[in-house]
Design a protein around this motif. Structure first.
Motif, mmCIF file in Angstrom:
data_model
loop_
_atom_site.group_PDB
_atom_site.id
_atom_site.type_symbol
_atom_site.label_atom_id
_atom_site.label_comp_id
_atom_site.label_asym_id
_atom_site.label_seq_id
_atom_site.Cartn_x
_atom_site.Cartn_y
_atom_site.Cartn_z
ATOM 1 N N MET A 235 32.209 -71.814 32.423
ATOM 2 C CA MET A 235 31.523 -71.177 31.267
ATOM 3 C C MET A 235 30.532 -70.429 31.977
ATOM 4 N N ASN A 236 29.671 -71.018 33.260
ATOM 5 C CA ASN A 236 28.655 -70.649 33.791
ATOM 6 C C ASN A 236 29.094 -69.981 35.116
ATOM 7 N N SER A 237 30.252 -69.563 35.177
ATOM 8 C CA SER A 237 30.967 -68.887 36.326
ATOM 9 C C SER A 237 30.017 -67.854 36.940
ATOM 10 N N GLU A 238 29.823 -67.775 38.409
ATOM 11 C CA GLU A 238 29.055 -66.450 38.761
ATOM 12 C C GLU A 238 30.270 -65.582 39.506
ATOM 13 N N LEU A 239 31.448 -66.052 39.331
ATOM 14 C CA LEU A 239 32.559 -65.205 39.884
ATOM 15 C C LEU A 239 33.419 -64.332 38.919
ATOM 16 N N VAL A 240 33.911 -65.344 37.766
ATOM 17 C CA VAL A 240 34.641 -64.857 36.786
ATOM 18 C C VAL A 240 33.735 -64.607 35.433
ATOM 19 N N GLN A 241 33.796 -63.277 35.032
ATOM 20 C CA GLN A 241 32.785 -62.823 33.826
ATOM 21 C C GLN A 241 33.869 -63.063 32.854
ATOM 22 N N GLU A 242 33.475 -63.322 31.428
ATOM 23 C CA GLU A 242 34.278 -63.667 30.240
ATOM 24 C C GLU A 242 34.983 -62.281 30.293
ATOM 25 N N ASP A 243 34.631 -61.070 30.268
ATOM 26 C CA ASP A 243 35.585 -59.837 30.225
ATOM 27 C C ASP A 243 36.656 -59.998 31.321
ATOM 28 N N PHE A 244 36.344 -60.334 32.398
ATOM 29 C CA PHE A 244 37.534 -60.544 33.509
ATOM 30 C C PHE A 244 38.599 -61.474 33.003
ATOM 31 N N ALA A 245 38.201 -62.597 32.211
ATOM 32 C CA ALA A 245 39.179 -63.595 31.837
ATOM 33 C C ALA A 245 40.018 -62.991 30.622
ATOM 34 N N ARG A 246 39.384 -62.427 29.855
ATOM 35 C CA ARG A 246 39.978 -61.699 28.582
ATOM 36 C C ARG A 246 41.025 -60.662 28.993
ATOM 37 N N GLU A 247 40.606 -59.891 30.286
ATOM 38 C CA GLU A 247 41.320 -58.916 30.646
ATOM 39 C C GLU A 247 42.734 -59.342 31.268
ATOM 40 N N GLU A 250 45.079 -60.618 28.747
ATOM 41 C CA GLU A 250 45.645 -59.465 27.968
ATOM 42 C C GLU A 250 46.775 -58.719 28.769
ATOM 43 N N GLN A 251 46.581 -58.778 30.136
ATOM 44 C CA GLN A 251 47.735 -58.140 30.827
ATOM 45 C C GLN A 251 48.760 -59.050 31.399
ATOM 46 N N ALA A 252 48.469 -60.353 31.656
ATOM 47 C CA ALA A 252 49.514 -61.029 31.809
ATOM 48 C C ALA A 252 50.201 -61.752 30.621
ATOM 49 N N PRO A 253 51.576 -61.300 30.484
ATOM 50 C CA PRO A 253 52.247 -61.916 29.130
ATOM 51 C C PRO A 253 52.216 -63.121 28.550
ATOM 52 N N ASN A 254 52.276 -64.183 29.471
ATOM 53 C CA ASN A 254 52.121 -65.818 29.103
ATOM 54 C C ASN A 254 51.127 -66.242 29.774
ATOM 55 N N ALA A 255 49.836 -65.733 29.552
ATOM 56 C CA ALA A 255 48.660 -66.399 30.113
ATOM 57 C C ALA A 255 47.765 -66.657 29.091
ATOM 58 N N SER A 256 47.085 -67.806 29.081
ATOM 59 C CA SER A 256 45.841 -68.297 28.167
ATOM 60 C C SER A 256 44.754 -68.748 29.117
ATOM 61 N N TYR A 257 43.722 -68.745 28.503
ATOM 62 C CA TYR A 257 42.494 -69.197 29.254
ATOM 63 C C TYR A 257 41.490 -70.342 28.322
ATOM 64 N N VAL A 258 40.910 -71.072 29.093
ATOM 65 C CA VAL A 258 39.946 -71.950 28.419
ATOM 66 C C VAL A 258 38.549 -72.133 29.257
ATOM 67 N N ASP A 259 37.452 -71.997 28.569
ATOM 68 C CA ASP A 259 36.235 -72.244 29.270
ATOM 69 C C ASP A 259 36.010 -73.795 29.401
ATOM 70 N N VAL A 260 35.234 -74.182 30.390
ATOM 71 C CA VAL A 260 34.761 -75.367 30.579
ATOM 72 C C VAL A 260 33.130 -75.420 30.414
ATOM 73 N N SER A 261 32.582 -76.026 29.337
ATOM 74 C CA SER A 261 31.216 -76.116 29.257
ATOM 75 C C SER A 261 30.417 -76.567 30.345
ATOM 76 N N GLY A 262 29.441 -76.296 30.744
ATOM 77 C CA GLY A 262 28.510 -76.828 31.823
ATOM 78 C C GLY A 262 28.966 -76.685 33.378
ATOM 79 N N ALA A 263 29.972 -75.854 33.631
ATOM 80 C CA ALA A 263 30.675 -76.012 34.798
ATOM 81 C C ALA A 263 30.174 -74.344 35.369
ATOM 82 N N GLY A 264 30.103 -74.210 36.718
ATOM 83 C CA GLY A 264 30.218 -72.951 37.324
ATOM 84 C C GLY A 264 31.256 -72.774 37.974
ATOM 85 N N HIS A 265 31.501 -72.196 39.190
ATOM 86 C CA HIS A 265 32.725 -71.834 39.821
ATOM 87 C C HIS A 265 33.363 -72.869 40.417
#
Length: 289
Positions: A235-247, A250-265
């Motif tokens: 959730m505190n990633s310096e590399l993957v912004q939330e917009d990048f995860a959503r993108e 949205e593009q990969a047909p069988n993909a999902s994502y989860v955020d890990v609170s308190g974690a960086g890269h």
């Protein structure tokens, strides 16, 4: 659970790739670490995956850990991806089943690229805080830390621990430095240096060569990626912004994502229990299907 035993694979240049194998006697799961790390980054996670009844195999990428430094000096993303494809094929042949893979950063992009360029190879893929689109400032920060003491190294393990603590101030400093020792190599001059080939970042074929074209190729291939994919983002990633995860999802047909609170890269190192829970839920869902 018994201790792991050593395996070896061959990369595309017949380069030796060293791995650890935790035998849970079930579905094979390959683990590929991030740039500058070693297979030891996965020890806690691999043990839990094996305890859940799967075969966990953690691999040192080319030029990292105990794997060979390649004479060609080739350390581009595409070179790592070709090695990973070779490891996946050898694993499938050994266990008579398409493996799943868990890849962090460099290891994740390499596994993703192996699948879209050479697949289908995998049953499922977990990407750990990495998407083809990355924050350039985050990339510069990570590579800056890696390069800062690349030549000079450290006089003691304590010095190395101080450098990591300064870079990752949110992470609790370990009581023992034995884990850190596994990620460093002791030179003939008595100094400790990171356990990877300096040509990875300094040479004619470094990780930065053609990196933008490589990433754009992966982005363009995502709509054709029908493999089940889980993106685990810090959730505190310096590399993957939330917009990048959503993108990405949205593009990969069988993909999902989860955020890990308190974690960086470094998600697996920052919050290993939460990370393991997410990975195990995803992998066991595949087993049950």
């Amino acid at each position: 659970m018994s201790e792991p035993h050593r395996l070896e694979f061959s990369g595309v240049e017949n380069n030796r790739l060293v791995a650890d194998f935790w035998d849970g006697r079930g579905h094979p799961v390959l683990f590929f670490h991030g740039g500058g790390q070693t297979r030891r980054a996965w020890d806690l996670t691999a043990r839990r995956v094996a305890q859940a009844g799967m075969r966990a195999i953690t691999v040192d990428l080319r030029g990292h850990g105990e794997s060979a430094w390649v004479n060609s000096g080739k350390y581009r993303f595409s070179d790592f991806a070709d090695d990973v494809a070779a490891v996946i094929r050898q694993t499938a042949e050994r266990f008579h089943a398409a493996p799943s893979a868990v890849g962090a950063s460099l290891g994740g992009l390499s596994a993703l690229a192996a699948e879209v360029r050479s697949g289908p190879l995998l049953e499922a893929l977990v990407l750990v805080d990495i998407t083809p689109r990355m924050d350039p400032d985050g990339v510069a920060k990570i590579q800056g830390f890696m390069a800062e003491r690349m030549d000079e190294g450290f006089a003691t393990l304590e010095d190395a621990a101080d450098a990591i603590a300064s870079y990752l101030p949110h992470r609790k400093r370990p009581r023992s430095l034995e884990g850190l020792r596994k990620n460093l190599r002791l030179g003939e001059d008595g100094r400790y240096r990171w356990h990877w080939d300096p040509a990875f970042m300094r040479g004619d074929n470094t990780i930065n060569d053609n990196a933008r074209e490589f990433a754009e190729g992966l982005i363009g291939a995502l709509p054709q990626l029908h493999l089940p994919v889980l993106l685990v983002r810090g959730m505190n990633s310096e590399l993957v912004q939330e917009d990048f995860a959503r993108e990405f999802v949205e593009q990969a047909p069988n993909a999902s994502y989860v955020d890990v609170s308190g974690a960086g890269h470094m998600v697996a190192g920052d919050k290993n229990d939460l990370f393991c829970n997410a990975v195990l839920e995803f992998l066991t869902d595949r087993e049950a299907a």
